[in-house]
Design a protein around this motif. Sequence first.
Motif, short mmCIF file in Angstrom:
data_model
loop_
_atom_site.label_atom_id
_atom_site.label_comp_id
_atom_site.label_asym_id
_atom_site.label_seq_id
_atom_site.Cartn_x
_atom_site.Cartn_y
_atom_site.Cartn_z
N SER A 65 4.43 34.29 5.96
CA SER A 65 3.78 35.67 5.34
C SER A 65 4.78 36.71 6.73
O SER A 65 4.90 36.58 7.95
N GLY B 169 1.03 39.63 7.74
CA GLY B 169 0.18 39.43 8.50
C GLY B 169 -0.45 37.31 8.40
O GLY B 169 0.28 37.52 7.84
N VAL B 170 -1.15 37.69 9.75
CA VAL B 170 -1.29 35.82 9.74
C VAL B 170 -3.15 35.71 9.82
O VAL B 170 -3.67 36.87 10.58
N GLN B 171 -4.11 34.80 8.84
CA GLN B 171 -4.91 34.85 8.59
C GLN B 171 -5.30 34.06 9.95
O GLN B 171 -4.78 33.21 10.29
N HIS B 172 -6.90 34.18 9.87
CA HIS B 172 -7.79 33.27 10.89
C HIS B 172 -7.13 32.82 12.09
O HIS B 172 -7.04 31.62 12.89
N ARG C 58 -8.82 26.35 6.43
CA ARG C 58 -9.34 27.75 5.99
C ARG C 58 -7.79 28.03 6.13
O ARG C 58 -6.89 29.35 6.04
N GLU C 59 -6.06 27.44 6.08
CA GLU C 59 -4.94 27.35 6.12
C GLU C 59 -4.59 27.60 4.52
O GLU C 59 -4.65 26.70 3.85
N THR D 175 6.81 36.01 12.76
CA THR D 175 6.72 35.94 11.13
C THR D 175 7.46 35.06 10.13
O THR D 175 8.71 35.55 11.28
N GLN E 236 1.19 30.81 2.74
CA GLN E 236 1.20 32.10 3.90
C GLN E 236 1.89 31.84 5.35
O GLN E 236 2.23 32.34 6.58
N SER F 156 -4.21 42.71 15.08
CA SER F 156 -3.09 41.95 13.63
C SER F 156 -2.67 41.40 14.22
O SER F 156 -2.28 42.20 15.51
#
Length: 820
Positions: free
Chosen positions: A387, A390-393, A379-380, A642, A384, A587
């Motif tokens: 970034s 925001g950081v996902q997953h 999923r990485e 971030t 990103q 988030s």
Amino acid sequence: ADGTNDLRYLLDLARFRKVYLLPDGRRQNSECSGSDSFKCVMSLSLLRSHSRTCPSCLRPWGGLSGVPELEVEALSPINLLLERSLLPPRPLEAPEPNLSPDLKKVNCSPQTFRCTLSSIPQNQALLNKARLPLGLLLHPFRDLQQLPVITSNTIVRCRSCRTYINPFVTFLDQRRWKCNLCYRVNDVPDEFMYNPVTRSYGEPHKRPEVQNATVEFIASSDYMLRPPQPAAYLFVLDVSHNAVESGYLKFFCESLMDNLDKLPGDTRTRVGFLTFDNTVHFYNLQEGLSQPQMLVVSDIDDIFIPSHDSLMVNLKESKELVKDLLTSLPGMFSQTKETHSALGPALQAAFKLMSPTGGRVTVFQTQLPTLGAGSLKSREDPNQRSSTKGVQHLAPATDFYKKLALDCSGQQIGVDLFLLSSQYADLASLACISKYSAGSIFYYPSFHYIHNPAQLEKFQKDLDRYLTRKIGFEAVMRIRCTKGLSIHTFHGNFFVRSTDLLSLANVNPDSAFAVQMSIDDSLADSSLACFQAALLYTSSKGKRRIRVHTLCLPVVNQLSDVYAGADVQAITCLLADMAIDRSITSSLTDARDALTNAVVDLASAYKSNVSNLQQSGLVFPAALCLFPIYILALLKQKALRTGTSTRLDERVFAMCEFKTQPLQQLMRMVHPDLYRLDNISDQGALHLNNTVIPQPHLLHLSAETLSRDGAFLMDCGNTFYLWIGKCCHDLFIRDVLGCPNYASIPTNMSHIPELGTPLSKRVRAFLDWLQDNRAFSSMIHVVKDDTSAKATFFQYLVEDQSESASSYHEFLQHIQAMSK
């Protein structure tokens, strides 16, 4: 004032709401009735002699009467924009609660149990006004050198709230005691009238339970749902091509072989082994076999146990077979080409194998699970990683591992995870197997036994400690508190069984927990608030035991007293836990904003409610003057930063550490301790056990404090960095590192030799002293000024500006602008 220019000393002692600093450095009492504003003055000499009256009107100084000196200093208003040297010479100690000497003497150690506020607000409104979190940080099973162990037929507890008798109960007479949590009056049992220490009768208040805030009881059968389980250990090993290539298996087998006799347990201790790639392999180690037998289950969609009697075996009876297996395992899979990983089915098999007894499952995984239940996909997005949007997953991709962990917890199985991965392995999902079964998580990014010797050394040291550290099985922990207080959130690795009860299939001495509290009812009728944590567990020797910790704190009704008793490090650690939760449920941006707002809120609350100083700038009480730098350091941590390239698994692991590390370890990770070593001396040294231990002063985490002619030690908790400047004197390099000059220092030097020189002895004594108070042995990296490794060192200089984050001064200016 008073013939001196020591205005700094006056400021340090400027402690109270109703005492103001006059333009010439003198003090005025706001309640003085004299018409001349200079009539009521406290001079420097009066301050030093702790005079408690106004020399003009003979009135008491506001808030001063009866308040200890430390509390006064804690309330000094400090303008952070002007005062740059805030660090104490030595690492901060926990604030001492304002209790009577008798209560202080028996209170729980802050290393075991501490509160974010060492003075508890009388009501929720006062707590809200302070804009500080109320919570507990607990290290319940830490290694203790002295622990009173009590064997008694009757464990004395309150009949109403079930609190264990402790040093803070009240004896109404020899036959009755009053509970310090719910205030019920209880009878003293006849057996309690005898003191096993003094061997005398009629002095129940001198029993060890009432003289020690931390005690351990040998539990009776009343505290058992079943006979105490044996120590049981199952090792689940990834043997795919990726795992074999990394080389971990050989070193695991060697370490376990060396520590077989040190595994916590007794004659009943049981062990088992399970390996997996695209199939799952069991090992028959039954006594009487000439060699171990491998049993392969290839149907990973319907996993089953091929034999129930010979896979978990008595270690003493089958030790030779276990040794044979550990000797042969690395070679058995050395030529494998299998790249898939069926971790989920292997864990399902482990659950079935361990369910009859419970115990500890230790999993070694080196890649993303690709087959069967619990399989995952990457999923990485590497693009990103830096970034700022925001950081996902950060949340798990599947609930498989959480559900399985809850099943394990129900059967008293704890799962510990060692992740040794060079690629993304979705730790956000895998970590759930340990989080909800009260397990531990270890992570070694880019692990390779040849290409990354530092990670190999860390793995070996961690594994040695892990295999031999104390362990508690089938444990539960309940936290009780004074009537009017309540728990609303737990942080750590566990399963919450009820509002105040944690299920801990395994408990270890290196894990900590945090608890957020609220004040439901006024504590106005109470002068003291108490908290008690009771940990019920089965020892590795098969004994049921109860470890009890009790903490007592004063109740206050003044906001100034709340601030004076604030524990800035405990507050930082609790806010870190809260931020981690926020980053997953909402988030990362929200979490970062919440941390910044915590600083803004405190600045505004203190300025409007306590300080009464009509001065510009950013003013904080002395007790909390390090709060902004700690929060800035948090924002620059891997877990929460971030704009800086951060692998997703490394970020998630940092989050896991925040939730489980003891306070002292966590604070070193957040805000490391920095010392200069090349000029280390015996001035101000400690003298312990005939050893002289130098005490160099702490330095601010800024490049301004470094110099190229020096050598600087940074203590990050798990790791020491020794930075050697290009112009460092050859004498230090020769006498401490054993190298003739700077150019000859190896770029990968990871130890400091024990040389016989006076300088070497001083440095070794200081390093050994730093190591003494931590469980895991810290790695030492020698960093040259001209190597790429210095970037790792410089990232910890949190007061400096980086490409993606502001400097400390810029952060303060931002806080000031937001708090207007």
